[in-house]
Motif scaffolding. Structure first.
Motif, mmCIF file in Angstrom:
data_model
loop_
_atom_site.group_PDB
_atom_site.id
_atom_site.type_symbol
_atom_site.label_atom_id
_atom_site.label_comp_id
_atom_site.label_asym_id
_atom_site.label_seq_id
_atom_site.Cartn_x
_atom_site.Cartn_y
_atom_site.Cartn_z
ATOM 1 N N GLN A 18 0.812 -1.191 0.206
ATOM 2 C CA GLN A 18 -0.009 -0.152 -0.098
ATOM 3 C C GLN A 18 1.097 1.391 -0.005
ATOM 4 O OE1 GLN A 18 -2.745 -0.477 -1.209
ATOM 5 N NE2 GLN A 18 -4.157 -0.090 0.337
ATOM 6 N N ALA A 21 1.995 1.635 -3.384
ATOM 7 C CA ALA A 21 0.724 2.252 -4.381
ATOM 8 C C ALA A 21 0.548 3.759 -4.089
ATOM 9 C CB ALA A 21 -0.575 1.488 -4.003
ATOM 10 N N VAL A 25 0.359 6.117 -7.223
ATOM 11 C CA VAL A 25 -0.929 6.774 -7.668
ATOM 12 C C VAL A 25 -0.674 8.384 -7.755
ATOM 13 C CG1 VAL A 25 -2.396 5.057 -6.699
ATOM 14 C CG2 VAL A 25 -1.732 7.284 -4.976
ATOM 15 N N TRP A 36 -8.549 2.235 -8.818
ATOM 16 C CA TRP A 36 -7.798 1.117 -8.445
ATOM 17 C C TRP A 36 -7.877 1.060 -6.716
ATOM 18 C CZ3 TRP A 36 -5.749 -2.255 -10.731
ATOM 19 C CH2 TRP A 36 -5.550 -2.203 -12.043
ATOM 20 N N GLY A 41 -6.805 -1.543 -3.654
ATOM 21 C CA GLY A 41 -6.653 -0.692 -2.507
ATOM 22 C C GLY A 41 -7.939 -1.426 -1.404
ATOM 23 N N TYR A 175 -6.114 8.265 -1.973
ATOM 24 C CA TYR A 175 -5.945 6.979 -2.093
ATOM 25 C C TYR A 175 -6.315 5.894 -0.986
ATOM 26 C CZ TYR A 175 -4.211 2.254 -3.397
ATOM 27 O OH TYR A 175 -3.740 0.843 -3.349
ATOM 28 N N SER A 179 -9.737 3.547 -0.250
ATOM 29 C CA SER A 179 -9.435 2.237 -0.281
ATOM 30 C C SER A 179 -10.374 1.738 0.974
ATOM 31 C CB SER A 179 -8.022 1.908 -0.231
ATOM 32 O OG SER A 179 -7.429 2.198 -1.430
#
Length: 287
Positions: A18, A21, A25, A36, A41, A175, A179
């Motif tokens: 994560q 990620a 992002v 995503w 996520g 994000y 998530s």
């Protein structure tokens, strides 16, 4: 009934994924960031909440090192964006000790939820807003004093959020939060919220699910087995059913969490009211 030797490494990998990620992002368009956040996520963050569930039962380091489990749960909490782990531990004990207990088990929806979310459209909204109801319901149903670990959980989480924001800007934080909100809302994995204790058949209040989503949810689907033996980590729950199939194979079970969500929305007999609620005598806490 022993610690899961792989749990800490699995959680470490998920947290690092994560964080990676978050870096990836930064340059995404908003629509792809949200896509995503839901598709990837959401799965990771929801799975981390279930890792925290296992850690709350001391599955990472064993009961002899309870403080290690508490701090590791706070670490697992980091990609979720909001402090959660310490409060979950505080209330989850009551869920096992007083399953369905009126005013004690905060997993049971309130009367207001049952009255308000009673049509397909409203039930769909209720499912989408599950993160908010699970967060706010304890404050209304069974408020408890804030603990030291909850304060520390919040401080660590705020420090992590501030660091991510300072290094990556607003998109990584959006994000992570998306998530959590999307992954715990109207998402296939969220079917376990309903599958576990909603009364799909009269007289049965706990159900197991033995499908493939257990692979990414620490076997939370083995829920009857988990309530029989809360100290057995998720990795070993399939062994419980294998050792004693005569106690589990004949019980009603779910085969699809997506179908659980569908039935919950469109069956008139199902809704927030479809829970067993009982009056429980408060046990003396000797812990």
């Amino acid at each position: 009934m022993r610690p899961d030797p792989h749990l800490k490494w699995t959680v470490l990998g998920m947290v690092l994924v994560q964080l990676l990620a978050c870096w990836l992002v930064r340059g995404l368009a908003w629509r792809w960031l949200l896509f995503w956040a839901y598709a990837f996520g959401g799965c990771v963050n929801h799975s981390l909440t279930l890792a925290i569930h296992d850690i709350s039962h001391n599955a990472a380091f064993g009961t002899a090192r309870a403080s290690h489990n508490r701090w590791f749960a706070i670490f697992a909490n980091l990609p979720m964006g909001v402090p959660y782990a310490a409060s979950f531990k505080k209330y989850h004990v009551d869920h096992h000790r007083y399953l369905g207990g009126d005013g004690l088990d905060v997993d049971v929806p309130t009367r207001l939820e049952g009255w308000l979310f009673c049509t397909p459209a409203r039930k769909l909204l209720w499912l989408a807003l599950q993160p908010f109801f699970y967060s706010l319901r304890p404050l209304c149903v069974n408020p408890k004093a804030v603990t030291r670990m909850e304060v520390l959980n919040a401080l660590v989480q705020l420090a992590a959020d501030a660091t991510i924001f300072a290094l990556g800007g607003v998109k990584p934080m959006v994000y992570l939060l998306a998530s959590s909100l999307l992954g715990l809302g109207l998402h296939p994995i969220s079917g376990h919220f309903v599958a576990e204790h909603y009364m799909f058949l009269k007289g049965h209040e706990t159900y197991s699910y033995y499908g493939p989503l257990n692979w990414i949810t620490f076997n939370v689907g083995y829920h009857m087995e988990h309530h029989d033996f809360p100290s057995i980590p998720g990795c070993n729950l399939p062994l419980v059913r294998k050792i004693a199939p005569e106690y589990y194979d004949h019980l009603p079970q779910h085969h699809s969490w997506v179908k659980v969500l569908w039935d919950f929305v469109f069956e008139d007999s199902l809704g927030p009211y479809a829970r067993v609620k009982r009056v429980c005598k408060l046990a003396e806490d000797r812990l």
